[in-house]
Design a protein around this motif. Structure first.
Motif, PDB file in Angstrom:
ATOM      1  N   PHE A  35       0.879  -1.313  -0.139  1.00  0.00           N
ATOM      2  CA  PHE A  35      -0.040  -0.104   0.096  1.00  0.00           C
ATOM      3  C   PHE A  35       0.815   0.982   0.065  1.00  0.00           C
ATOM      4  CE2 PHE A  35      -2.488  -3.163   2.487  1.00  0.00           C
ATOM      5  CZ  PHE A  35      -3.405  -3.454   1.483  1.00  0.00           C
ATOM      6  N   GLU A  85      -8.912  -1.536  -6.150  1.00  0.00           N
ATOM      7  CA  GLU A  85      -7.867  -1.935  -5.588  1.00  0.00           C
ATOM      8  C   GLU A  85      -8.041  -1.961  -4.047  1.00  0.00           C
ATOM      9  OE1 GLU A  85      -4.690  -3.042  -6.207  1.00  0.00           O
ATOM     10  OE2 GLU A  85      -5.918  -3.623  -7.860  1.00  0.00           O
ATOM     11  N   GLY A 137     -10.747   6.877  -0.348  1.00  0.00           N
ATOM     12  CA  GLY A 137      -9.614   7.723   0.531  1.00  0.00           C
ATOM     13  C   GLY A 137     -10.037   9.087   0.838  1.00  0.00           C
ATOM     14  N   SER A 141      -7.492  -1.049  -0.299  1.00  0.00           N
ATOM     15  CA  SER A 141      -6.511   0.297   0.302  1.00  0.00           C
ATOM     16  C   SER A 141      -6.488   0.177   1.627  1.00  0.00           C
ATOM     17  CB  SER A 141      -7.339   1.217  -0.205  1.00  0.00           C
ATOM     18  OG  SER A 141      -8.436   1.219   0.301  1.00  0.00           O
TER      19      SER A 141
END
Lengths: 382, 382
Positions: free
Chosen positions: A78, A207, A176, A209
């Motif tokens: 990450f 993806e 995020g 995370s």
């Protein structure tokens, strides 16, 4: 004790076992654990370690080598720089949650939790005499709380916000950007953000995370991250997880860890040292693709049957569906499916009190053929 | 958190590690775990079980077969009839204590605990917002509380009394008669009796026993018994213990167990199925004789050096000694022994606040030759 509720699905399971004992075939779509075995490289590491019987206590915070292996995993996978000293190995993610809550929660302190959500979270808050405050979340907001809701529910007694990504029971993620905004809300109020990443790695079309890779959150003094070897790594029965705590809390949590657990399971820790090896990750990624295939198989079939899936799950191994057009009550609906279709699912009541009677959770922890068989049986029952 | 203390011996251990890193040889007599490996039949059972990787969750209360094996053990070894339904498999004895306390303790409730005693007990009481009330116990009463003391310390808020037999740090026992009298005291007051039998099986010159074999206690509605696979069975690192609860508490505790732990370690439970087999018991009994030999070797030597052992330990693997004639302060004394003798022991401060500066705990978890070497080094240092 009066405030602590059992898992309601247990009653259904008792009935399922009765039917199975009487010769009925039950398809289990209520199960919260992967059907895959623990990967062989992990099993072999455990076997090698225990062979001579030297299975002693480890340090309370866990094996230094495992804490370092997790730090490397954060870095390599990450791009997150997490000091191994902040990583606390725990007896399952449950142990991690217990330590984080016990270390931060005074009697009467409030924690904000999305509803629906994993039920043990609010019972752990209650066990330490805290108060779990539900934030009702719906499909339109992808079953995740918004900064505006956090602000609206915040009080003088609020200690923090707990979120999960991927979430149980809904399988939805927080981006995020969303996490950064939520952190801004909690941080401005002087509160904590606890991010449950127990299903990390199990994402489909997106993806995987971690909150720790977000610059504002990675080294923040007010962010805790909980993780587990159970789900992505296929180690449920070993009972091993971890907590990433802000540096200032580590000494405090070490005291608690020693008194609560002495140390986490040594065979599990030794086994987990092989969890991050390339050969293991290859096995796990193949499983992830299989989970994606199952989701893609099951989702359209359920929709076709009239299950309404308002926010498409992108992670974990659950589909959270509204069954309002199919039945009046999800618990009765689940009971009916067991009796007439031989299919076990989890009624919404296990995940909170926000419209639980309209929702069910369906786990795709069984192979595609069996999932399609379940669909046919549900179709017949409806 | 301010009320939760760390293990003070950790500071000494850090110093011990520094000295070891610099090439010094340290004799570890502070360690609370057997130096023996897990017996081979137990290890082999675990290896066989994990081989194919099917390491899934078990029921929250543990494997039915293991609960039944423990019930048979109580029957065959102690003549005690304990229903398997009352036996709850836990993540170490720590998990058992946690469940018993969480299920019974409201904020402000008081638990009476002998001082000196195992420190985590009072911190667990505190974690659930209970209040640990110390009963000072001395050598003349074999470091065990008396009914008169229980009555004197009882208040309107007292929930129960916790005792340990064999006890840590003192190695003393409670007779069946003494337990019956203590139970009479707690029972008359409407309170609970929690008996810690974690060191059960490790007794020297005295037959091992259980509170559950006492007619008045065995099926009492107000008696909890905590036990462990760590000490007698040599399974520390596996983290497995059990709780025997009154029948009326079992459903309540099941709710907590699911939320706190999901289930205990599956490999540990599968391994423990072989703990009660005759071949395993033979190994464990040989170890018990070895512990007896160590105690008989060390005890007279320590007395000769001026350690005062007011009540001879009959169980566990500890000697609790008064060092008032040797030093002014047990913590300074322990530090001095590390620095000048290369011997690590545990200062009294880790076991409570009743004359801790005069006492130390010495563990005989290392072989006789090494114990005698420690004695010679201590002699030189004095």
């Amino acid at each position: 004790m009066a405030d602590i509720q059992p898992f309601h699905v247990m009653e259904l399971l008792r009935r399922a076992r009765e039917l199975e004992a009487a010769g009925r075939d039950i398809i289990h779509m209520e199960v919260g654990e992967p059907d895959f075995p623990t990967p062989q490289p992990i099993v072999e590491a455990a076997s090698r370690f225990i062979a001579n019987g030297a299975v002693h206590y480890t340090p309370g915070l866990g094996l230094p080598a495992l804490r370092e292996a997790i730090a490397r995993f954060y870095h390599d996978r990450f791009g997150a720089d997490v000091a191994p000293e902040r990583i606390i190995i725990t007896s399952g993610a449950s142990g991690a949650l217990m330590l984080a809550l016990a270390a931060t929660t005074n009697p009467g302190d409030e924690w904000l939790l999305p509803d629906p959500g994993y039920p043990s979270n609010r019972h752990l808050v209650r066990s330490f005499e805290g108060k779990a405050i539900a934030i009702d979340v719906g499909a339109r907001q992808h079953y995740q709380p918004t900064p505006a809701q956090v602000e609206a529910h915040w009080s003088a007694r609020t200690r923090g916000l707990m979120v999960a990504t991927p979430a149980n029971p809904t399988g939805t993620l927080l981006s995020g950007e969303a996490l950064t905004h939520l952190h801004h809300s909690t941080s401005t109020q002087g509160g904590l953000l606890l991010v449950d990443e127990i299903y990390q790695g199990l994402t489909y079309g997106v993806e995987s995370s971690t909150a720790l890779a977000i610059p504002e959150l990675g080294n923040a003094e007010d962010v805790f991250v909980v993780n587990s070897f159970s789900k992505y790594f296929g180690m449920t029965g070993w009972r091993l997880g971890w907590l990433v705590a802000p540096q200032a809390y580590v000494r405090e949590i070490e005291k608690l860890a020693q008194h609560y657990f002495i140390s986490p399971s040594t065979p599990a820790q030794q086994a987990a040292l092989s969890a991050f090896k390339p050969g293991t990750i290859d096995i796990l990624e193949a499983r992830r693709h299989e989970f994606a295939r199952r989701r893609d198989t099951l989702l359209p079939c359920l929709r076709e049957l009239g299950f309404e899936i308002g926010s498409e799950p992108q992670g974990a191994f659950y589909i959270y569906a509204n069954i309002a057009t199919l039945a009046e009550d999800s618990e009765q609906f689940a009971r009916k499916l067991i009796e007439t279709a031989g299919v076990a699912i989890t009624p919404g009541l296990d995940f909170g009190s926000h419209r639980p009677r309209e929702h069910v959770r369906i786990a795709y922890t069984t192979h595609c053929e069996r999932l399609l068989q379940a669909v046919e049986r549900i179709r017949a029952a409806l």
